[in-house]
Design an enzyme around this catalytic site. Structure first.
Site, PDB file in Angstrom:
ATOM      1  N   GLN A   1      -4.761   9.790   2.884  1.00 42.43           N
ATOM      2  CA  GLN A   1      -6.175  10.168   2.715  1.00 42.43           C
ATOM      3  C   GLN A   1      -6.332  11.521   2.042  1.00 42.43           C
ATOM      4  O   GLN A   1      -7.450  12.034   1.933  1.00 42.43           O
ATOM      5  CB  GLN A   1      -6.883  10.202   4.076  1.00 42.43           C
ATOM      6  CG  GLN A   1      -6.875   8.905   4.820  1.00 42.43           C
ATOM      7  CD  GLN A   1      -7.629   7.794   4.093  1.00 42.43           C
ATOM      8  OE1 GLN A   1      -8.438   8.064   3.197  1.00 42.43           O
ATOM      9  NE2 GLN A   1      -7.368   6.557   4.457  1.00 42.43           N
TER      10      GLN A   1
ATOM     11  N   ASP B   1       1.866  12.345   6.044  1.00 39.67           N
ATOM     12  CA  ASP B   1       1.218  11.116   5.596  1.00 39.67           C
ATOM     13  C   ASP B   1      -0.012  11.532   4.793  1.00 39.67           C
ATOM     14  O   ASP B   1      -1.019  11.943   5.356  1.00 39.67           O
ATOM     15  CB  ASP B   1       0.855  10.283   6.839  1.00 39.67           C
ATOM     16  CG  ASP B   1      -0.115   9.151   6.529  1.00 39.67           C
ATOM     17  OD1 ASP B   1      -0.560   9.022   5.372  1.00 39.67           O
ATOM     18  OD2 ASP B   1      -0.441   8.401   7.463  1.00 39.67           O
TER      19      ASP B   1
ATOM     20  N   HIS C   1      -2.465   7.037  12.119  1.00 44.49           N
ATOM     21  CA  HIS C   1      -2.684   5.632  11.775  1.00 44.49           C
ATOM     22  C   HIS C   1      -1.521   4.851  12.397  1.00 44.49           C
ATOM     23  O   HIS C   1      -0.425   5.388  12.562  1.00 44.49           O
ATOM     24  CB  HIS C   1      -2.640   5.533  10.240  1.00 44.49           C
ATOM     25  CG  HIS C   1      -3.034   4.219   9.665  1.00 44.49           C
ATOM     26  ND1 HIS C   1      -2.186   3.137   9.646  1.00 44.49           N
ATOM     27  CD2 HIS C   1      -4.173   3.813   9.046  1.00 44.49           C
ATOM     28  CE1 HIS C   1      -2.800   2.127   9.044  1.00 44.49           C
ATOM     29  NE2 HIS C   1      -4.007   2.509   8.673  1.00 44.49           N
TER      30      HIS C   1
ATOM     31  N   CYS D   1      -7.242   1.194  12.562  1.00 42.33           N
ATOM     32  CA  CYS D   1      -5.787   1.232  12.780  1.00 42.33           C
ATOM     33  C   CYS D   1      -5.373   2.511  13.491  1.00 42.33           C
ATOM     34  O   CYS D   1      -4.329   3.079  13.218  1.00 42.33           O
ATOM     35  CB  CYS D   1      -5.019   1.083  11.472  1.00 42.33           C
ATOM     36  SG  CYS D   1      -5.278  -0.495  10.681  1.00 42.33           S
TER      37      CYS D   1
ATOM     38  N   LYS E   1      -5.426   4.065  -2.873  1.00 38.94           N
ATOM     39  CA  LYS E   1      -6.419   4.991  -2.337  1.00 38.94           C
ATOM     40  C   LYS E   1      -6.646   6.144  -3.312  1.00 38.94           C
ATOM     41  O   LYS E   1      -7.407   7.062  -3.035  1.00 38.94           O
ATOM     42  CB  LYS E   1      -5.973   5.521  -0.975  1.00 38.94           C
ATOM     43  CG  LYS E   1      -5.924   4.432   0.118  1.00 38.94           C
ATOM     44  CD  LYS E   1      -5.677   5.055   1.473  1.00 38.94           C
ATOM     45  CE  LYS E   1      -5.122   4.076   2.491  1.00 38.94           C
ATOM     46  NZ  LYS E   1      -6.104   3.141   3.031  1.00 38.94           N
TER      47      LYS E   1
END
Lengths: 148, 401
Positions: B198, B195, B118, B359, B221
């Site tokens: 998600q 990261d 991202h 993104c 999220k």
């Protein structure tokens, strides 16, 4: 919500699949690239301005149906017009998109009025206006235009 | 499905059609319990934390620190002080770049990221590399959207000062082999940031088992409020790092000559934090735990398989991202229709998907598409909703026939 059929009119879909003036000019004296960071639409616009008149215009790039059809219709409508007339056209076109229900000059707009349905889809107005911002940038001697 | 009743937003209609919310990778909806927590906090205990001797301040502080404990247990971190509250994943990555990065990265050093990052895991490193005259190295991926581990191996060297890689790709759904990536980087002494934006809401995450040095995720999220997120960092690394921002709460004592910084994690939490958001995130974690992350992962995988099968049967549709290990993300393009047009027509059918570059522009370039349409799944989605999506795509093809 406004009807989808007002947005995706037959004539726009036709311009999307067979865009007019979809070519690079050999020797443009004005050009600019337009970019919509929101959806990744890109347009390269080429102009040949002679004695203040748009003698020839072409565009290339990739984008959604609305942006392609709007670019195609734009090239059609400004060809043969003076720069001042093209600018006036842009003002009226922008009014049509941003002031839904406004009493616009249909005669002046001609085929551009087929894009009036976009006004009811706020997320798509940028798609319909990108080519015009690019035109403005090209006329002002800037290299790039963006909708952001 | 009983769970759907917990999410008031899902009961509405959009353009006269039942809402089919398939944009969960952008943000998830909030269960009533989280909404109630925010209302309760502001109704009965709103106060600033850590400084007050009065009752409300003590209550707010207890709940805020309680939320930190819930995050620690969610990630299986060793200690509460390894959990830093930030605004979101983006801020967590910027924090590491601006503190650990500026302290440890110098001219000629290298930072390794991947082709499927991202922008929030690209730009902070570019900014750092520019400032420190360091180099950004990018692990490529194959056509299925899987990282090429042999290429990764080749990029690692004594110059590698940090590896920062996405756990689950937001644009492709690929679940990267995080443990393996970490182990390989550690052989060269390079710490690894994962990261987890998600990942955290869709599978169990154990930072000790993964062995990662930093882990970042966003509360919104994970069914929590916006504006709250988490940076996990191994205590010894956080201890050695300089503060990120200066201000209140991050200090022990201040004179005009010298300031003593506070201990972990407060050193990294300058200013009044998002107290309500943290407590709301705590409730979201309780909610997710109540359902169970193993169950969530299994159910979403079933939905993904069903969705991939249904979408693949549509002529002219191509799924972007077909990794073997994949989370609930269906990115797709149609031969003759731009994703933006897909999005507008699906919206008219009540179906919310994301369209655009997500993104991740370099990744779009890698796959040779300007954008994709993306349906991203949650445990509250159903097979019936996938069917509505497929019907919506049929409608798209009809309009453009």
């Amino acid at each position: 919500m406004a009807e989808l059929s007002h947005l995706y009119q037959e004539i726009l879909l036709e311009h999307n699949s067979k865009p007019r003036n979809f070519r690079k000019l050999e020797h443009p004296n004005h050009s600019a690239d337009g970019y919509n960071p929101l959806c990744g639409d890109r347009i390269n616009l080429y102009l040949d301005i002679k004695d203040g008149v748009v003698a020839d215009v072409g565009f290339q790039g990739s984008g959604c149906a609305i942006s392609r059809a709007a670019s195609s219709l734009m090239t059609q409508s400004i060809k043969g017009k003076t720069v001042a007339e093209a600018e006036q056209l842009f003002r009226e076109y922008r009014r049509m998109l941003t002031q839904p229900g406004a009493d616009v000059d249909g005669e002046l707009l001609g085929d551009l009025e087929f894009l009036a349905g976009v006004a009811a889809f706020p997320t798509r107005i940028k798609c319909a206006i990108l080519s015009w911002h690019t035109l403005q940038a090209a006329l002002e001697g800037k290299e790039t235009a963006t909708t952001e | 499905m009983k769970i759907r009743k917990d999410f008031p937003v899902l009961a509405q209609t959009v353009h006269g059609k039942p809402l089919v919310y398939l944009d969960n990778a952008a943000t998830t909806q909030k269960p009533q319990a989280v909404i109630d927590t925010l209302v309760r906090y502001y109704t009965t205990e709103n106060a600033n934390i850590h400084r007050g001797v009065h009752t409300l301040s003590q209550l707010a502080t207890e709940d805020y620190e309680g939320a930190r404990g819930k995050v620690r247990r969610l990630l299986n971190a060793r200690e509460d002080r390894e959990i830093v509250f930030v605004r979101g994943t983006t801020e967590a990555i910027n924090l590491v770049a601006q503190t650990y990065g500026r302290q440890n990265v110098g001219p000629g050093d290298e930072i390794v990221i991947s082709a499927m990052e991202h922008h929030s895991n690209i730009v902070p490193w570019q900014m750092l590399c520019q400032e420190r005259r360091a180099l950004l190295k990018v692990v490529p991926c194959n056509d299925a959207g899987e990282l090429l581990l042999d290429e990764y191996e080749k990029l690692l060297s004594p110059r590698t000062k940090l590896v920062s890689i996405v756990h689950v790709s937001n644009a492709l759904g690929t679940i990267n082999p995080a443990k393996q990536l970490v182990d390989m980087a550690h052989r060269w002494g390079a710490p690894v940031l994962l990261d987890g934006a998600q990942a955290a809401a869709h599978m169990p995450v154990d930072v000790q088992a993964l062995g990662c040095d930093f882990y970042a995720f966003s509360g919104h999220k994970l069914y929590g409020p916006t504006g709250i997120g988490v940076l996990y960092g191994r205590a010894e690394l956080l201890e050695a790092m300089p503060p990120y921002q200066g201000g209140g709460d991050m200090i022990r004592s201040v004179t005009f000559e010298k300031t003593l910084y506070n201990s972990l994690p407060y050193k990294f939490e300058a200013g009044t934090p998002n107290i309500a958001g943290s407590i709301g995130l705590g409730t979201a974690i309780d909610y997710v735990n109540f359902i169970g992350l193993e169950r969530i992962a299994a159910y979403e995988d079933e939905l993904l398989t069903y969705g991939a099968d249904r979408l693949s049967s549509i002529e002219g549709l191509r799924i972007i991202g077909t990794a073997k290990e994949k989370a609930g993300i269906l990115s797709f393009v149609l031969d003759k229709v731009h994703p933006h047009d897909i999005g507008t027509i699906l919206d008219a059918e009540g179906v919310a998907v994301r369209t655009g570059h997500h993104c991740a522009q370099p990744l779009m370039d890698r796959f040779g598409v300007p954008a994709t349409a993306r349906a991203s799944l949650s445990f509250y989605n159903t097979k019936e909703e996938i069917d509505i999506l497929v019907k919506g795509i049929d409608r798209v093809l009809e309009v453009f026939s």
